[in-house]
Design an enzyme around this catalytic site. Structure first.
Site, PDB file in Angstrom:
ATOM      1  N   ALA A 246      38.249  43.341  41.055  1.00  0.00           N
ATOM      2  CA  ALA A 246      37.766  44.828  41.385  1.00  0.00           C
ATOM      3  C   ALA A 246      37.080  45.083  42.415  1.00  0.00           C
ATOM      4  O   ALA A 246      36.358  44.231  43.046  1.00  0.00           O
ATOM      5  CB  ALA A 246      36.775  45.004  40.042  1.00  0.00           C
TER       6      ALA A 246
ATOM      7  N   GLY B 107      39.374  40.405  38.565  1.00  0.00           N
ATOM      8  CA  GLY B 107      40.388  41.360  37.857  1.00  0.00           C
ATOM      9  C   GLY B 107      41.703  40.848  38.695  1.00  0.00           C
ATOM     10  O   GLY B 107      42.695  41.318  37.950  1.00  0.00           O
TER      11      GLY B 107
ATOM     12  N   GLU C 119      42.904  38.442  36.243  1.00  0.00           N
ATOM     13  CA  GLU C 119      43.181  38.932  35.026  1.00  0.00           C
ATOM     14  C   GLU C 119      44.467  39.752  34.981  1.00  0.00           C
ATOM     15  O   GLU C 119      45.345  39.541  34.145  1.00  0.00           O
ATOM     16  CB  GLU C 119      42.081  39.956  34.615  1.00  0.00           C
TER      17      GLU C 119
HETATM   18  C1  LIG Z   1      36.241  51.845  40.968  1.00  0.00           C
HETATM   19  C2  LIG Z   1      36.261  50.207  40.850  1.00  0.00           C
HETATM   20  C3  LIG Z   1      37.183  50.001  39.912  1.00  0.00           C
HETATM   21  C4  LIG Z   1      36.688  49.182  38.885  1.00  0.00           C
HETATM   22  C5  LIG Z   1      37.492  48.931  37.651  1.00  0.00           C
HETATM   23  C6  LIG Z   1      36.530  48.222  36.672  1.00  0.00           C
HETATM   24  C7  LIG Z   1      37.255  47.439  35.599  1.00  0.00           C
HETATM   25  C8  LIG Z   1      36.350  46.574  35.070  1.00  0.00           C
HETATM   26  C9  LIG Z   1      37.312  45.499  34.775  1.00  0.00           C
HETATM   27  C10 LIG Z   1      37.396  44.248  35.430  1.00  0.00           C
HETATM   28  C11 LIG Z   1      36.440  43.831  35.943  1.00  0.00           C
HETATM   29  C12 LIG Z   1      36.704  42.967  36.955  1.00  0.00           C
HETATM   30  C13 LIG Z   1      35.518  42.426  37.692  1.00  0.00           C
HETATM   31  C14 LIG Z   1      36.182  41.936  38.933  1.00  0.00           C
HETATM   32  O1  LIG Z   1      36.987  41.705  39.370  1.00  0.00           O
HETATM   33  S1  LIG Z   1      34.478  41.605  39.865  1.00  0.00           S
HETATM   34  C15 LIG Z   1      35.124  41.146  41.174  1.00  0.00           C
HETATM   35  C16 LIG Z   1      35.392  39.648  41.295  1.00  0.00           C
HETATM   36  N1  LIG Z   1      35.694  38.962  42.671  1.00  0.00           N
HETATM   37  C17 LIG Z   1      34.768  38.402  43.444  1.00  0.00           C
HETATM   38  O2  LIG Z   1      33.737  38.473  43.121  1.00  0.00           O
HETATM   39  C18 LIG Z   1      35.350  38.030  44.856  1.00  0.00           C
HETATM   40  C19 LIG Z   1      34.274  38.552  45.693  1.00  0.00           C
HETATM   41  N2  LIG Z   1      34.661  38.214  47.243  1.00  0.00           N
HETATM   42  C20 LIG Z   1      34.588  36.899  47.516  1.00  0.00           C
HETATM   43  O3  LIG Z   1      34.309  35.693  46.898  1.00  0.00           O
HETATM   44  C21 LIG Z   1      35.158  36.747  48.911  1.00  0.00           C
HETATM   45  O4  LIG Z   1      35.194  37.988  49.493  1.00  0.00           O
HETATM   46  C22 LIG Z   1      36.502  36.228  49.405  1.00  0.00           C
HETATM   47  C23 LIG Z   1      37.638  37.139  48.344  1.00  0.00           C
HETATM   48  C24 LIG Z   1      36.621  34.687  48.709  1.00  0.00           C
HETATM   49  C25 LIG Z   1      36.898  36.406  50.585  1.00  0.00           C
HETATM   50  O5  LIG Z   1      36.032  35.468  51.445  1.00  0.00           O
HETATM   51  P1  LIG Z   1      35.875  35.371  53.002  1.00  0.00           P
HETATM   52  O6  LIG Z   1      37.417  35.152  53.614  1.00  0.00           O
HETATM   53  O7  LIG Z   1      34.804  34.726  53.572  1.00  0.00           O
HETATM   54  O8  LIG Z   1      35.704  37.130  53.448  1.00  0.00           O
HETATM   55  P2  LIG Z   1      34.533  37.829  53.227  1.00  0.00           P
HETATM   56  O9  LIG Z   1      33.699  37.360  51.904  1.00  0.00           O
HETATM   57  O10 LIG Z   1      33.570  37.998  54.345  1.00  0.00           O
HETATM   58  O11 LIG Z   1      35.068  39.326  52.484  1.00  0.00           O
HETATM   59  C26 LIG Z   1      35.783  40.092  53.406  1.00  0.00           C
HETATM   60  C27 LIG Z   1      35.502  41.511  53.415  1.00  0.00           C
HETATM   61  O12 LIG Z   1      35.862  41.928  51.855  1.00  0.00           O
HETATM   62  C28 LIG Z   1      34.966  42.459  51.139  1.00  0.00           C
HETATM   63  N3  LIG Z   1      35.099  42.075  49.824  1.00  0.00           N
HETATM   64  C29 LIG Z   1      35.413  40.861  49.358  1.00  0.00           C
HETATM   65  N4  LIG Z   1      35.647  40.799  47.926  1.00  0.00           N
HETATM   66  C30 LIG Z   1      35.442  42.236  47.385  1.00  0.00           C
HETATM   67  C31 LIG Z   1      35.357  42.883  46.455  1.00  0.00           C
HETATM   68  N5  LIG Z   1      35.969  42.377  45.095  1.00  0.00           N
HETATM   69  N6  LIG Z   1      35.059  44.131  46.371  1.00  0.00           N
HETATM   70  C32 LIG Z   1      35.010  44.753  47.541  1.00  0.00           C
HETATM   71  N7  LIG Z   1      34.800  44.371  48.775  1.00  0.00           N
HETATM   72  C33 LIG Z   1      35.098  42.841  48.730  1.00  0.00           C
HETATM   73  C34 LIG Z   1      33.505  41.917  51.844  1.00  0.00           C
HETATM   74  O13 LIG Z   1      32.700  42.551  51.456  1.00  0.00           O
HETATM   75  C35 LIG Z   1      34.141  41.739  53.073  1.00  0.00           C
HETATM   76  O14 LIG Z   1      33.883  43.058  53.739  1.00  0.00           O
HETATM   77  P3  LIG Z   1      32.603  43.289  54.543  1.00  0.00           P
HETATM   78  O15 LIG Z   1      32.563  42.246  55.702  1.00  0.00           O
HETATM   79  O16 LIG Z   1      32.657  44.799  54.960  1.00  0.00           O
HETATM   80  O17 LIG Z   1      31.121  43.380  53.711  1.00  0.00           O
END
Ligand SMILES: CCCCCCCC/C=C\C=C\CC(=O)SCCNC(=O)CCNC(=O)[C@H](O)C(C)(C)COP(=O)(O)OP(=O)(O)OC[C@H]1O[C@@H](n2cnc3c(N)ncnc32)[C@H](O)[C@@H]1OP(=O)(O)O
Length: 724
Positions: free
Chosen positions: A60, A100, A103
């Site tokens: 998400a 997500g 999921e």
């Molecule tokens: C309106 C929204 C709809 C919501 C629907 C709600 C439904 C609820 C049901 C389900 C719920 C699900 C819950 C989730 O899925 S919560 C999210 C779970 N995922 C994470 O926690 C992953 C987080 N990300 C990471 O661990 C890393 O970013 C990774 C993907 C491993 C990539 O790492 P790396 O290559 O080192 O790069 P960065 O970390 O620098 O990330 C690159 C940029 O991408 C942005 N980013 C990463 N993940 C997310 C994300 N999930 N959402 C938004 N943005 C994300 C990150 O901030 C970097 O951007 P910036 O440099 O601009 O900050």
């Protein structure tokens, strides 16, 4: 929705939202539309879901969690829609399938992953739980113990492990998309019932109750006040007790509770703060950074505890290292220690020692020959904290190293400008404050001096990135940011002992708050002699203290000689088996309250006419934490750090500050600046001889401005350091 090929029976749904294909409202809507279209099209016989640009999805869109409820689209029903499709749906997992994203894959009937893919349900790390039915599907697929482990820790697992667990059906080394299409074509017409996870029973354990009891105890012990792991546990437990639909209802209930929690807000703040801070300054680095090319060499001097960790860290990052020591005896000791650390690190890695290749002298060599420095790109000096010694080394480095080489000093408090003054190139001198153990701790405080060039700062930031550390750039002052904020915190902890508390009570209060380790246990671990040496150097104790100095006063301010008195008695902490606690032996690890210390404290109070009083947990927390935060405001006002996020990232990654509280400055914003100010005023009036309790002018200014949100704090300062 697209077709894999013009006449293909497989419809392709591609998640597209760079850089990580986060599931935004738009992506979810498009996914739902694509599914419905594929379902309705009679020429489509199977569906394949994949992600754009070699990444399935990072889950998400985390930014969406702070938007008002009405804008949210639920993911759970979409996952159900996938699962209930009458056409087989195959997930083609490349890169990452997290949260997500995973999921969605769990809703698919088949999962195929690239061998290098990583999967996980990391919601717990941002204060949530998998809220799209993942807590109910995963245990049905891989069993309760493995599901509980993944969901409560949030760890990412590699595809090879996912295959062993049964999380994916197949892993491939070649083109994942083509392999998924082949699989989709193969399974057309096969019964889908057995592939629908919601219809499967949760595999039974020989003794589910006992297993869950033990698992809960473990989760609670590790969580220390962090709510999400326990609620993750509750959601998985529901899967073992209720039918799927009821389990989903329970999951939603728990998800909503977490979604509205302060802890989730704190963790999501920390997630973005870390990324923002790590991005700073990078753009000015020469590209590629010298040393990331394997032909280049980093060298580092000093093979003590810090140096050993730094060398290990560099080797782990595949950066060639030449380790230098002053003589053969120290060199051999250091070599043995580094090799031991690397052996242990290699054992944790896939491919082991071969991957690190540290027996290869091109990767790691040990020497006492200073002349080898003439051709290196970067030096990290890591001798002990002695200004004269550091200056002598930097003078030599300046003469020997090639003109472009970056000269880094690993120091936790010393003046970078003074060290740089021993060289003819102060623009290339920079502080790199590693945290012990340096191959484990994620923080790298990067300290620029008056003359340090922007390129040098950017290069040090790139070094942090290469080492997989969080680099934070700060200005030059005694203790920089982290230790400078720590001084008043530790000072208060010791004052509390003088007034009536005990080390175990202070530690307990701060550990209950969420710190990994309280200040006295930490002091015993680090060694009391470290601070003693520094205080002697500052003339606060020891032979240079003028005769007749009052025992509890220095320069008109309150001073506690308690730590000095312990050191004079040889109580250096764990290493001597006695410090603020007693240990089973010298080098022992188990801290036990020490009756000797309790009676020593009583005698101390008697001899100084201090009336022992009971100090409650609230006062312990407020005095330790608010004095630390107060210093943070002073640091921001002086332009030593560029934003409160920087301080928070430092504290979370280097000082064991509980991440679910978002860092000290975020915490201050949650309790409210007027509250922090009022408490500091109260304690400052009670202790007028403690300057660190006097509220900082910047804190007062923010309160007067109406307690603005953290994001706006810096706009209330007129001046910022030009380098930040
Ligand atoms: C309106 C929204 C709809 C919501 C629907 C709600 C439904 C609820 C049901 C389900 C719920 C699900 C819950 C989730 O899925 S919560 C999210 C779970 N995922 C994470 O926690 C992953 C987080 N990300 C990471 O661990 C890393 O970013 C990774 C993907 C491993 C990539 O790492 P790396 O290559 O080192 O790069 P960065 O970390 O620098 O990330 C690159 C940029 O991408 C942005 N980013 C990463 N993940 C997310 C994300 N999930 N959402 C938004 N943005 C994300 C990150 O901030 C970097 O951007 P910036 O440099 O601009 O900050």
């Amino acid at each position: 929705m697209e077709r894999y090929a013009r006449s293909s029976a497989v419809a392709v749904i591609r998640l597209r939202n760079p850089p990580v294909n986060a599931l935004s409202v738009e992506v979810l809507q498009a996914l739902e539309d694509g599914l419905k279209k594929a379902e309705a099209d009679p020429s489509v016989k199977a569906i394949m879901i994949c992600g754009e640009n070699g990444k399935f999805s990072a889950g998400a869109d985390i930014r969406g969690f702070s938007t008002p409820k009405r804008h949210r689209v639920a993911l759970g029903p979409i996952v159900s829609l996938i699962e209930s499709s009458e056409k087989p749906v195959v997930a083609a997992i490349e890169g990452i399938a997290l949260g997500g994203g995973l999921e969605v894959a769990l809703g698919c009937h088949y999962r195929l992953a690239h061998v290098k893919a990583q999967m996980g349900l990391p919601e717990v790390t941002i204060g949530l739980l998998p809220g799209a039915e993942g807590t109910q599907r995963l245990p049905r697929l891989i069993g309760v113990p493995a599901a509980l482990d993944m969901i409560t820790t949030g760890k990412h697992i590699p595809a090879t492990e996912a295959l062993k667990l049964g999380l994916v059906d197949e892993i491939v080394e070649e083109n994942t998309i083509e392999a998924a299409i082949r699989l989709a074509n193969k399974v057309i017409g096969q019964p889908l019932g057995p592939r629908r996870l919601s219809l499967k029973p949760v595999p039974k354990l020989p003794n589910t109750d006992a297993f869950l009891r033990e698992a809960l105890a473990k989760v609670k012990k590790q969580a220390r006040g962090f709510l999400a792991p326990e609620l993750c546990f509750q959601a998985v437990k529901a899967a073992t007790e209720r039918p799927f639909a009821e389990g989903v209802r329970r999951e939603r209930e728990l998800f909503q509770r977490l979604l509205s929690s302060e802890q989730a807000r704190a963790l999501q703040y920390a997630f973005f703060a870390e990324r923002a801070v790590s991005r700073d300054h990078l753009s000015l680095a020469p590209s590629p950074l010298p040393g990331t090319l394997l032909s280049d060499v980093y060298i580092y001097t000093g093979l003590g505890t810090m140096g050993q960790g730094i060398a290990t860290s560099l080797v782990k990052a595949k950066i060639p290292v030449v380790a230098l020591e002053q003589d053969l005896e120290y060199l051999n000791k250091g070599r043995k220690a580094v090799m031991g650390l690397l052996e242990r690190e290699a054992m944790k890695m896939e491919g082991g020692a071969q991957t690190l290749d540290f027996h290869n002298p091109a990767r790691l060599q040990f020497t006492v020959d200073f002349d080898l420095l003439s051709d290196v790109d970067l030096v990290i000096e890591a001798v002990f904290e002695d200004m004269a010694l550091k200056k002598e080394i930097f003078h030599k480095l300046s003469k020997i190293c090639k003109p472009g080489a970056l000269l880094c000093t690993n120091t936790s408090a010393l003046n970078i400008d003074e060290i740089a003054s021993a060289t003819s190139r102060p623009q290339q001198v920079i502080g790199t404050h590693f945290f012990s153990p340096a191959h484990v701790m994620r923080l790298l405080e990067i300290i620029y001096g008056r003359h340090t060039s922007p390129t040098a700062i950017a290069t040090a930031m790139q070094l942090a990135k290469a080492l997989k550390k969080v680099g934070v750039v700060v200005g030059n002052c005694f203790g920089f940011v982290g230790n400078r904020m720590m001084f008043p915190y530790v000072e208060q902890a010791v004052f509390l002992l003088e007034e009536g508390s005990r080390p175990e009570a202070v530690d307990q209060a701060l550990e209950d708050f969420g710190f990994k380790i309280g200040p006295f246990r930490m002091s015993d671990l680090a060694g009391l002699d470290v601070g003693w040496r520094s205080r002697k150097g500052q003339g606060l104790t020891g032979p240079s203290l003028p005769a007749g100095t009052a025992a509890r006063q220095r320069h008109g301010q309150r001073y506690s000689p308690l730590p000095d008195l312990l050191c004079e008695r040889g109580r250096f902490g764990q290493k001597t088996g006695k410090g603020w606690y007693q240990y089973e032996k010298a080098g022992g690890r188990t801290a036990v309250p020490d009756p000797w210390l309790h009676s020593f404290l009583s005698q101390y109070r008697d001899s100084h006419g201090i009336k022992t009083r009971y100090i409650d947990q609230e006062e312990i927390l407020e005095r330790c934490l608010f004095s630390l935060i107060n210093e943070g405001f002073a640091i921001l006002a002086e332009g030593i750090a560029s934003a409160p996020e920087h301080l928070d990232v430092i504290y979370i990654n280097g000082y064991g500050w509980p991440k679910h509280r978002g860092g000290p400055m975020f915490y201050a914003s949650t309790v409210g600046l007027p509250h922090v100010l009022a408490k500091l005023q109260k304690y400052s009036e009670a202790h007028p001889d403690v300057p660190k309790l006097r509220p900082s002018a910047f804190l007062k200014k923010l309160v007067a401005a109406g307690n603005p949100p953290l994001k706006e704090w810096m706009s209330y300062l007129s001046r910022q350091s030009p380098k930040l």
